[in-house]
Design a protein around this motif. Structure first.
Motif, PDB file in Angstrom:
ATOM      1  N   GLY A 177       4.570   6.962   0.724  1.00 18.49           N
ATOM      2  CA  GLY A 177       4.640   6.001   1.822  1.00 18.49           C
ATOM      3  C   GLY A 177       4.597   4.565   1.314  1.00 18.49           C
ATOM      4  N   LEU A 178       4.983   3.641   2.164  1.00 16.54           N
ATOM      5  CA  LEU A 178       4.938   2.222   1.806  1.00 16.54           C
ATOM      6  C   LEU A 178       4.557   1.393   3.033  1.00 16.54           C
ATOM      7  N   ILE A 179       3.432   0.710   2.923  1.00 18.02           N
ATOM      8  CA  ILE A 179       3.040  -0.304   3.895  1.00 18.02           C
ATOM      9  C   ILE A 179       3.252  -1.627   3.163  1.00 18.02           C
ATOM     10  N   PRO A 180       4.265  -2.397   3.562  1.00 20.24           N
ATOM     11  CA  PRO A 180       4.621  -3.599   2.808  1.00 20.24           C
ATOM     12  C   PRO A 180       3.542  -4.683   2.800  1.00 20.24           C
ATOM     13  N   LYS A 229      -3.504   8.759   4.929  1.00 19.11           N
ATOM     14  CA  LYS A 229      -4.652   8.405   4.096  1.00 19.11           C
ATOM     15  C   LYS A 229      -4.231   7.617   2.878  1.00 19.11           C
ATOM     16  N   LEU A 230      -5.164   6.815   2.415  1.00 21.96           N
ATOM     17  CA  LEU A 230      -5.066   6.108   1.146  1.00 21.96           C
ATOM     18  C   LEU A 230      -6.408   6.290   0.447  1.00 21.96           C
ATOM     19  N   TYR A 231      -6.416   6.070  -0.853  1.00 25.41           N
ATOM     20  CA  TYR A 231      -7.641   6.249  -1.629  1.00 25.41           C
ATOM     21  C   TYR A 231      -7.881   5.020  -2.499  1.00 25.41           C
ATOM     22  N   SER A 232      -9.136   4.710  -2.744  1.00 25.60           N
ATOM     23  CA  SER A 232      -9.475   3.514  -3.508  1.00 25.60           C
ATOM     24  C   SER A 232      -9.090   3.603  -4.979  1.00 25.60           C
ATOM     25  N   VAL A 233      -8.631   4.752  -5.444  1.00 26.61           N
ATOM     26  CA  VAL A 233      -8.085   4.822  -6.804  1.00 26.61           C
ATOM     27  C   VAL A 233      -6.605   4.503  -6.794  1.00 26.61           C
ATOM     28  N   ASN A 234      -6.097   4.132  -5.633  1.00 26.67           N
ATOM     29  CA  ASN A 234      -4.735   3.632  -5.478  1.00 26.67           C
ATOM     30  C   ASN A 234      -3.676   4.648  -5.908  1.00 26.67           C
ATOM     31  N   PHE A 235      -3.796   5.886  -5.406  1.00 29.70           N
ATOM     32  CA  PHE A 235      -2.733   6.866  -5.650  1.00 29.70           C
ATOM     33  C   PHE A 235      -1.413   6.275  -5.174  1.00 29.70           C
ATOM     34  N   GLN A 236      -0.370   6.451  -5.957  1.00 27.51           N
ATOM     35  CA  GLN A 236       0.954   5.929  -5.615  1.00 27.51           C
ATOM     36  C   GLN A 236       1.731   7.000  -4.851  1.00 27.51           C
ATOM     37  N   GLN A 237       1.370   7.190  -3.589  1.00 26.29           N
ATOM     38  CA  GLN A 237       2.004   8.178  -2.739  1.00 26.29           C
ATOM     39  C   GLN A 237       3.376   7.674  -2.292  1.00 26.29           C
ATOM     40  N   LYS A 254       2.759  -9.257 -14.543  1.00 24.04           N
ATOM     41  CA  LYS A 254       1.540  -8.597 -14.054  1.00 24.04           C
ATOM     42  C   LYS A 254       1.318  -8.924 -12.578  1.00 24.04           C
ATOM     43  N   GLU A 255       1.561 -10.158 -12.208  1.00 22.31           N
ATOM     44  CA  GLU A 255       1.386 -10.564 -10.811  1.00 22.31           C
ATOM     45  C   GLU A 255       2.333  -9.793  -9.900  1.00 22.31           C
ATOM     46  N   GLY A 256       3.588  -9.654 -10.321  1.00 26.98           N
ATOM     47  CA  GLY A 256       4.561  -8.886  -9.550  1.00 26.98           C
ATOM     48  C   GLY A 256       4.145  -7.435  -9.401  1.00 26.98           C
ATOM     49  N   VAL A 257       3.609  -6.854 -10.470  1.00 23.25           N
ATOM     50  CA  VAL A 257       3.153  -5.455 -10.434  1.00 23.25           C
ATOM     51  C   VAL A 257       2.011  -5.298  -9.435  1.00 23.25           C
ATOM     52  N   LYS A 258       1.054  -6.229  -9.443  1.00 27.45           N
ATOM     53  CA  LYS A 258      -0.069  -6.156  -8.491  1.00 27.45           C
ATOM     54  C   LYS A 258       0.431  -6.161  -7.052  1.00 27.45           C
ATOM     55  N   TYR A 259       1.387  -7.046  -6.745  1.00 23.55           N
ATOM     56  CA  TYR A 259       1.917  -7.102  -5.380  1.00 23.55           C
ATOM     57  C   TYR A 259       2.723  -5.837  -5.051  1.00 23.55           C
ATOM     58  N   ALA A 260       3.456  -5.305  -6.015  1.00 23.87           N
ATOM     59  CA  ALA A 260       4.337  -4.160  -5.767  1.00 23.87           C
ATOM     60  C   ALA A 260       3.594  -2.846  -5.591  1.00 23.87           C
ATOM     61  N   ILE A 261       2.599  -2.594  -6.460  1.00 24.09           N
ATOM     62  CA  ILE A 261       1.923  -1.285  -6.402  1.00 24.09           C
ATOM     63  C   ILE A 261       0.398  -1.393  -6.344  1.00 24.09           C
ATOM     64  N   GLY A 262      -0.106  -2.585  -6.198  1.00 18.19           N
ATOM     65  CA  GLY A 262      -1.551  -2.759  -6.097  1.00 18.19           C
ATOM     66  C   GLY A 262      -2.217  -2.805  -7.461  1.00 18.19           C
ATOM     67  N   PHE A 263      -3.529  -2.858  -7.422  1.00 16.19           N
ATOM     68  CA  PHE A 263      -4.318  -2.970  -8.643  1.00 16.19           C
ATOM     69  C   PHE A 263      -4.537  -1.602  -9.271  1.00 16.19           C
ATOM     70  N   LEU A 317       0.859  -1.183   0.000  1.00 10.03           N
ATOM     71  CA  LEU A 317       0.000   0.000   0.000  1.00 10.03           C
ATOM     72  C   LEU A 317       0.897   1.236   0.000  1.00 10.03           C
ATOM     73  N   HIS A 318       0.443   2.283  -0.665  1.00 13.52           N
ATOM     74  CA  HIS A 318       1.239   3.508  -0.806  1.00 13.52           C
ATOM     75  C   HIS A 318       0.461   4.704  -0.255  1.00 13.52           C
ATOM     76  N   PRO A 319       0.506   4.899   1.076  1.00 13.95           N
ATOM     77  CA  PRO A 319      -0.282   5.977   1.690  1.00 13.95           C
ATOM     78  C   PRO A 319       0.378   7.344   1.575  1.00 13.95           C
ATOM     79  N   ASP A 320      -0.452   8.355   1.761  1.00 13.03           N
ATOM     80  CA  ASP A 320       0.020   9.722   1.971  1.00 13.03           C
ATOM     81  C   ASP A 320       0.360   9.769   3.461  1.00 13.03           C
ATOM     82  N   GLU A 321       1.647   9.718   3.790  1.00 12.90           N
ATOM     83  CA  GLU A 321       2.077   9.615   5.192  1.00 12.90           C
ATOM     84  C   GLU A 321       1.739  10.864   6.009  1.00 12.90           C
ATOM     85  N   LYS A 322       1.734  12.035   5.385  1.00 11.29           N
ATOM     86  CA  LYS A 322       1.407  13.263   6.125  1.00 11.29           C
ATOM     87  C   LYS A 322      -0.040  13.244   6.597  1.00 11.29           C
ATOM     88  N   ARG A 323      -0.925  12.775   5.746  1.00 10.42           N
ATOM     89  CA  ARG A 323      -2.357  12.763   6.070  1.00 10.42           C
ATOM     90  C   ARG A 323      -2.812  11.416   6.635  1.00 10.42           C
TER      91      ARG A 323
END
Length: 191
Positions: A65-68, A55-63, A144-153, A47-53
């Motif tokens: 932050g990194l939650i492995p 927050k994460l969004y269901s459109v999967n913004f690539q902020q 494609k599988e690696g991409v899904k795990y690395a940055i989500g859908f 997951l790639h959150p906005d660490e300042k806020r």
């Protein structure tokens, strides 16, 4: 007439409290409600959150932050608009917010949280896939599988079919990037 005022007020409170209804957060593998289960819950992709806020969004913004992948989390609350969770090891709390373009929030969440993290599956992927997942980035040559795990859908409204040869991701509200595939392998990344 004054007898009816409290009754009407009570009905209004009940109606308003239903606006933020709780949705089922179903584990794809077990079918259990993750909010109700006694099993540990994990992130199924990075997951790639906005660490300042926080927050994460269901459109999967690539902020930034990194939650492995495979991070254990505690589900705090889930409604039809937000999922709030804490990282078990740090107690950091994040809110994942449904974007208006996300059609099925419950289905979306089931791709990101579950009771069984498939870390053994990751070990069967290529070294390049494993490095991209560890870094939380997409690299040429990844599957494609690696991409899904690395940055989500990719957001469903921009990439409705994962069989497509192009996946569109958002860096933030204003900027996108495209991942192009040839034979299910990343051939190009276009900013």
């Amino acid at each position: 007439m004054s007898f009816y005022k409290p009754l009407l007020l009570s009905a209004s409170v009940l109606i308003l409290s239903g606006c933020a209804s709780v949705i089922p957060l179903t584990d794809k593998v077990t079918g259990e409600d993750l909010f109700q289960t006694n099993k540990p819950v994990y992130t199924l992709v990075n997951l790639h959150p906005d660490e300042k806020r926080m927050k994460l969004y269901s459109v999967n913004f690539q902020q930034d932050g990194l939650i492995p992948l495979c991070t254990q989390v505690n589900i705090v609350d889930v409604t039809n608009k937000n999922l709030t969770f804490k990282i078990s090891s740090t107690d950091k709390q994040y809110t994942l917010t449904k974007h208006k373009s996300s059609p099925d929030f419950s289905k979306y969440l089931s791709n990101y949280f579950g009771t069984e993290c498939n870390s053994s599956k990751i070990k069967t992927l290529s070294t390049l896939d494993q490095q991209g997942i560890k870094d939380g980035v997409v690299k040429k040559g990844m599957t494609k599988e690696g991409v899904k795990y690395a940055i989500g859908f990719p957001p469903e409204h921009k990439t409705p079919d994962l069989n497509n040869s192009e996946w569109l991701y958002w860096k933030n509200r204003f900027n996108t990037f495209k991942v192009e595939f040839k034979d299910n392998t990343v051939s190009n990344i276009i900013d």
